[in-house]
Design a protein around this motif. Structure first.
Motif, PDB file in Angstrom:
ATOM      1  N   HIS A 414       0.851  -1.174   0.000  1.00 35.89           N
ATOM      2  CA  HIS A 414       0.000   0.000   0.000  1.00 35.89           C
ATOM      3  C   HIS A 414       0.899   1.239   0.000  1.00 35.89           C
ATOM      4  CE1 HIS A 414      -3.269  -2.817   0.990  1.00 35.89           C
ATOM      5  NE2 HIS A 414      -2.369  -3.381   1.778  1.00 35.89           N
ATOM      6  N   LYS A 415       0.349   2.412   0.312  1.00 31.83           N
ATOM      7  CA  LYS A 415       1.141   3.639   0.214  1.00 31.83           C
ATOM      8  C   LYS A 415       1.027   4.480   1.481  1.00 31.83           C
ATOM      9  CE  LYS A 415      -1.098   4.814  -3.474  1.00 31.83           C
ATOM     10  NZ  LYS A 415      -1.601   5.577  -4.658  1.00 31.83           N
ATOM     11  N   TRP A 416       2.092   5.262   1.739  1.00 29.78           N
ATOM     12  CA  TRP A 416       2.039   6.238   2.825  1.00 29.78           C
ATOM     13  C   TRP A 416       2.729   7.522   2.383  1.00 29.78           C
ATOM     14  CZ3 TRP A 416       6.266   8.371   5.493  1.00 29.78           C
ATOM     15  CH2 TRP A 416       7.506   7.761   5.292  1.00 29.78           C
ATOM     16  N   ALA A 417       2.306   8.618   2.989  1.00 30.35           N
ATOM     17  CA  ALA A 417       2.924   9.915   2.733  1.00 30.35           C
ATOM     18  C   ALA A 417       2.864  10.729   4.024  1.00 30.35           C
ATOM     19  CB  ALA A 417       2.207  10.656   1.602  1.00 30.35           C
ATOM     20  N   PHE A 418       3.857  11.594   4.188  1.00 29.65           N
ATOM     21  CA  PHE A 418       3.939  12.423   5.389  1.00 29.65           C
ATOM     22  C   PHE A 418       3.686  13.866   4.996  1.00 29.65           C
ATOM     23  CE2 PHE A 418       6.463  14.176   9.104  1.00 29.65           C
ATOM     24  CZ  PHE A 418       5.569  13.725  10.056  1.00 29.65           C
ATOM     25  N   GLU A 419       2.741  14.489   5.694  1.00 27.68           N
ATOM     26  CA  GLU A 419       2.350  15.856   5.369  1.00 27.68           C
ATOM     27  C   GLU A 419       2.485  16.739   6.602  1.00 27.68           C
ATOM     28  OE1 GLU A 419      -1.604  15.660   3.886  1.00 27.68           O
ATOM     29  OE2 GLU A 419      -1.067  14.525   2.083  1.00 27.68           O
ATOM     30  N   GLY A 420       3.085  17.914   6.431  1.00 28.36           N
ATOM     31  CA  GLY A 420       3.210  18.834   7.551  1.00 28.36           C
ATOM     32  C   GLY A 420       4.153  18.306   8.609  1.00 28.36           C
ATOM     33  N   GLU A 421       3.854  18.613   9.867  1.00 30.08           N
ATOM     34  CA  GLU A 421       4.768  18.280  10.961  1.00 30.08           C
ATOM     35  C   GLU A 421       4.477  16.931  11.598  1.00 30.08           C
ATOM     36  OE1 GLU A 421       4.357  21.590  13.620  1.00 30.08           O
ATOM     37  OE2 GLU A 421       5.898  22.751  12.566  1.00 30.08           O
ATOM     38  N   SER A 422       3.228  16.452  11.511  1.00 28.18           N
ATOM     39  CA  SER A 422       2.900  15.217  12.214  1.00 28.18           C
ATOM     40  C   SER A 422       1.757  14.440  11.561  1.00 28.18           C
ATOM     41  CB  SER A 422       2.529  15.524  13.674  1.00 28.18           C
ATOM     42  OG  SER A 422       1.452  16.447  13.742  1.00 28.18           O
ATOM     43  N   THR A 423       1.406  14.767  10.346  1.00 25.12           N
ATOM     44  CA  THR A 423       0.271  14.119   9.675  1.00 25.12           C
ATOM     45  C   THR A 423       0.755  13.012   8.744  1.00 25.12           C
ATOM     46  OG1 THR A 423      -1.031  16.153   9.758  1.00 25.12           O
ATOM     47  CG2 THR A 423      -1.730  14.458   8.205  1.00 25.12           C
ATOM     48  N   LEU A 424       0.290  11.815   8.995  1.00 30.08           N
ATOM     49  CA  LEU A 424       0.604  10.645   8.183  1.00 30.08           C
ATOM     50  C   LEU A 424      -0.656  10.237   7.424  1.00 30.08           C
ATOM     51  CD1 LEU A 424       2.393   8.158   7.406  1.00 30.08           C
ATOM     52  CD2 LEU A 424       1.573   7.073   9.519  1.00 30.08           C
ATOM     53  N   VAL A 435      -8.911   3.083   0.610  1.00 29.50           N
ATOM     54  CA  VAL A 435      -9.320   3.574   1.925  1.00 29.50           C
ATOM     55  C   VAL A 435      -8.186   4.454   2.432  1.00 29.50           C
ATOM     56  CG1 VAL A 435      -9.858   2.957   4.308  1.00 29.50           C
ATOM     57  CG2 VAL A 435     -10.746   1.563   2.425  1.00 29.50           C
ATOM     58  N   VAL A 436      -8.492   5.715   2.702  1.00 23.72           N
ATOM     59  CA  VAL A 436      -7.468   6.685   3.084  1.00 23.72           C
ATOM     60  C   VAL A 436      -7.643   7.073   4.548  1.00 23.72           C
ATOM     61  CG1 VAL A 436      -6.440   8.939   2.606  1.00 23.72           C
ATOM     62  CG2 VAL A 436      -7.378   7.567   0.728  1.00 23.72           C
ATOM     63  N   GLU A 437      -6.632   6.794   5.352  1.00 18.07           N
ATOM     64  CA  GLU A 437      -6.627   7.177   6.760  1.00 18.07           C
ATOM     65  C   GLU A 437      -5.697   8.367   6.944  1.00 18.07           C
ATOM     66  OE1 GLU A 437      -7.171   2.593   8.444  1.00 18.07           O
ATOM     67  OE2 GLU A 437      -5.221   3.608   8.575  1.00 18.07           O
ATOM     68  N   THR A 438      -6.203   9.432   7.529  1.00 15.43           N
ATOM     69  CA  THR A 438      -5.387  10.601   7.852  1.00 15.43           C
ATOM     70  C   THR A 438      -5.222  10.642   9.363  1.00 15.43           C
ATOM     71  OG1 THR A 438      -6.270  11.787   5.938  1.00 15.43           O
ATOM     72  CG2 THR A 438      -5.156  13.096   7.628  1.00 15.43           C
ATOM     73  N   VAL A 439      -4.004  10.447   9.813  1.00 14.02           N
ATOM     74  CA  VAL A 439      -3.750  10.261  11.242  1.00 14.02           C
ATOM     75  C   VAL A 439      -2.659  11.220  11.719  1.00 14.02           C
ATOM     76  CG1 VAL A 439      -4.467   7.843  11.187  1.00 14.02           C
ATOM     77  CG2 VAL A 439      -2.065   8.417  10.798  1.00 14.02           C
ATOM     78  N   THR A 440      -2.665  11.481  13.012  1.00 16.29           N
ATOM     79  CA  THR A 440      -1.665  12.341  13.630  1.00 16.29           C
ATOM     80  C   THR A 440      -0.691  11.493  14.430  1.00 16.29           C
ATOM     81  OG1 THR A 440      -3.217  14.188  13.788  1.00 16.29           O
ATOM     82  CG2 THR A 440      -1.277  14.273  15.202  1.00 16.29           C
ATOM     83  N   VAL A 441       0.597  11.675  14.177  1.00 16.08           N
ATOM     84  CA  VAL A 441       1.640  10.932  14.879  1.00 16.08           C
ATOM     85  C   VAL A 441       2.067  11.734  16.101  1.00 16.08           C
ATOM     86  CG1 VAL A 441       3.887   9.823  14.679  1.00 16.08           C
ATOM     87  CG2 VAL A 441       2.412  10.021  12.662  1.00 16.08           C
ATOM     88  N   HIS A 442       2.229  11.065  17.228  1.00 14.91           N
ATOM     89  CA  HIS A 442       2.648  11.766  18.443  1.00 14.91           C
ATOM     90  C   HIS A 442       3.476  10.838  19.326  1.00 14.91           C
ATOM     91  CE1 HIS A 442      -0.105   9.722  21.282  1.00 14.91           C
ATOM     92  NE2 HIS A 442      -0.937   9.667  20.259  1.00 14.91           N
ATOM     93  N   PRO A 443       4.353  11.400  20.157  1.00 10.83           N
ATOM     94  CA  PRO A 443       5.107  10.580  21.106  1.00 10.83           C
ATOM     95  C   PRO A 443       4.177   9.999  22.163  1.00 10.83           C
ATOM     96  CG  PRO A 443       6.056  12.783  20.878  1.00 10.83           C
ATOM     97  CD  PRO A 443       4.706  12.817  20.247  1.00 10.83           C
ATOM     98  N   GLY A 444       4.589   8.913  22.775  1.00 11.01           N
ATOM     99  CA  GLY A 444       3.805   8.313  23.843  1.00 11.01           C
ATOM    100  C   GLY A 444       4.632   7.328  24.626  1.00 11.01           C
ATOM    101  N   TRP A 445       3.974   6.623  25.551  1.00 11.16           N
ATOM    102  CA  TRP A 445       4.659   5.634  26.374  1.00 11.16           C
ATOM    103  C   TRP A 445       4.010   4.277  26.174  1.00 11.16           C
ATOM    104  CZ3 TRP A 445       9.160   5.901  28.823  1.00 11.16           C
ATOM    105  CH2 TRP A 445       9.520   4.849  29.660  1.00 11.16           C
TER     106      TRP A 445
END
Length: 477
Positions: A414-424, A435-445
């Motif tokens: 499948h495909k992925w692209a990174f947009e802006g500062e934290s949008t995958l 099916v297109v998922e727009t998600v926000t990447v963030h640090p965590g534990w």
């Protein structure tokens, strides 16, 4: 002519320099984000802690109300205890950081005779606490499972830690009434007017305006209907909570769908006015019983899940949302997959999509903040899952993000692209189309594996929640 030629050359040089400098600016590496430090360890499903309240921490939490008073956070919750019986009183926990929680006792010492005689409860349910006019108002539910002979009571105090003075009935219902007087939540509209949203099963979720001087309804009656489900779904909707987002000037109605012990899940809809109508991501009005299939109504944020080798959780639900400055947090309970008799407090950070919908972190809160993420940190193996509205408990699958923009999964590439500062952006090639998922990447534990990592959360174009967790993160990148 010569002058024109010189000016044209200077303009061209300027454009070239601008492109060069902009390229240098764009090529500035994004620093490694700051990850949470190690949170306190909670020993889950540990019989040694059953009768040791000092070790309860987040254990034995059900239907939590999350409030902030000064610099301290509190939860008030239903009277339950794994492996034993717990006296009436409403459990209280306290934290300085939303991470390290201490059980500090009960709010109430007794229950009014009127409430006991009316509902004959087995325990007290689903409290809520709010401050109005320098007075704290504690609302609580008195009922028994499966009936609507119920009672919402009120107690007040000058301190959030009590002592509390009973103020009697807010509203009560009997078996002949179409609604159920449980699960109160107090919220304020954009003008500061308080309202109580409440209800469960029967004819669903209702809204009443509250008199801030008394903490009780302004008018008699059951109020305005906001959300309902029909008999095909066993009318399973409860635990309502309304939150106003001032930046978006929208009201968000969170509620729990399904059965308390198996398929409980949290859903959301929004409205321009506190009185509704509340519609989900797909435009379904939550009072429209013609929506088919019935499980499609409401945008599902979280249900039972297992993410990689983390602890599995079933029946997450009965949430409240706290706005704390610019941040929003969701509190809810969830039952341990290893033994659903054990119920725990979960605090999750809420993020907002570009089109104004809340989504929740896949991980319990550990102090993380939303930050720019270096694109190189995304490359590698992840756990990925979705929360379809019609599935009860979901399990993640392994995927790999390659440096060339390809996602390798068990069903192909499948495909992925990174947009802006934290949008995958993840694009899945399926038989029904992309099916297109727009998600926000963030640090965590990663609580199970005791290490920092990256998570993502978001929605696809149909409003289905998508989560991810990176297996390993190189903190030296």
């Amino acid at each position: 002519m010569k002058k024109t030629w010189i000016l044209a050359c200077l303009a061209a040089v300027g454009i070239i320099l601008m492109v060069v400098f902009r390229g240098q600016e764009d090529s500035t590496p994004v620093p490694v984000p700051e990850f949470p430090t190690e949170p306190p360890e909670y020993s889950l499903v540990n019989p040694a802690h059953i009768h040791n309240q000092e070790k309860w921490g987040i254990m034995n939490t059900h239907d939590p109300a999350l409030v902030k008073d000064g610099e301290m956070y509190y939860t008030f919750s239903t009277d339950i205890m794994v492996g034993g019986s717990y006296p009436f009183g409403i459990m209280v926990r306290r934290s300085e950081d939303l991470i390290d929680w201490q059980y500090i006792g009960q709010a109430l010492e007794d229950i009014p005779e009127e409430a006991m005689e009316w509902a004959n409860p087995e325990n007290l349910w689903a409290p809520d606490v709010v401050k109005m006019n320098d007075t704290y108002y504690l609302y609580y539910s008195v009922s028994r499972f499966g009936v609507n002979r119920s009672y919402i009571g009120l107690a007040t105090s000058d301190s959030i830690e009590g002592p509390w003075e009973h103020q009697g009935k807010v509203i009560k219902t009997s078996g002949s009434d179409p609604v159920n007087a449980i699960d109160p939540n107090i919220t304020f509209d954009r003008d500061g007017v308080p309202w109580m949203v409440y209800g469960s099963f029967w004819e669903g979720i209702h809204l009443l305006e509250i008199d801030p001087a008394t903490g009780k309804p302004v008018e008699d009656g059951f109020g305005k209907l906001l959300a309902v489900r029909d008999y095909m779904a066993d009318r399973a909707i409860e635990g309502p909570n309304i939150v106003y987002n001032p930046d978006l000037d929208m009201y968000y109605l969170f509620s729990s769908y399904g059965s308390l012990n198996s398929d409980y899940n949290v859903r959301v809809a929004r409205a321009n006015e506190i009185t509704g109508p509340y519609v989900d991501y797909n435009g379904n009005d939550l009072t429209d019983l013609s929506v088919r299939p019935v499980y499609e109504a409401g945008t599902k944020l979280i249900g039972g899940y297992k993410l990689g080798n983390e602890h599995g959780w079933v029946a997450p639900g009965h949430n409240t949302v706290l706005q704390d400055g610019e941040n929003f947090f969701m509190a809810h309970h969830a039952r341990a997959q290893a033994d659903p008799n054990w119920s725990y407090l979960h605090i999750r950070k809420i993020l907002w999509t570009e089109d104004g919908w809340p989504v929740v972190s896949p991980s319990r809160y550990a102090g993380e903040t939303l930050q720019p993420i270096p694109e190189s940190m995304l490359i590698g193996e992840w756990e990925h899952l979705r929360h379809p509205r019609n599935e009860i408990n979901v399990t993640s699958r392994s995927i790999e993000l390659l440096s060339n923009g390809v996602v390798v999964a068990d069903d192909g590439e499948h495909k992925w692209a990174f947009e802006g500062e934290s949008t995958l952006v993840l694009t899945w090639d399926t038989e029904q189309g992309d099916v297109v998922e727009t998600v926000t990447v963030h640090p965590g534990w990663d609580w199970r594996n005791d290490k920092p990592t990256l998570y993502f959360t978001g929605l696809d174009e149909d409003g289905v929640s998508a989560w991810g967790k990176k297996d390993e993160v190189n903190l030296d990148e």
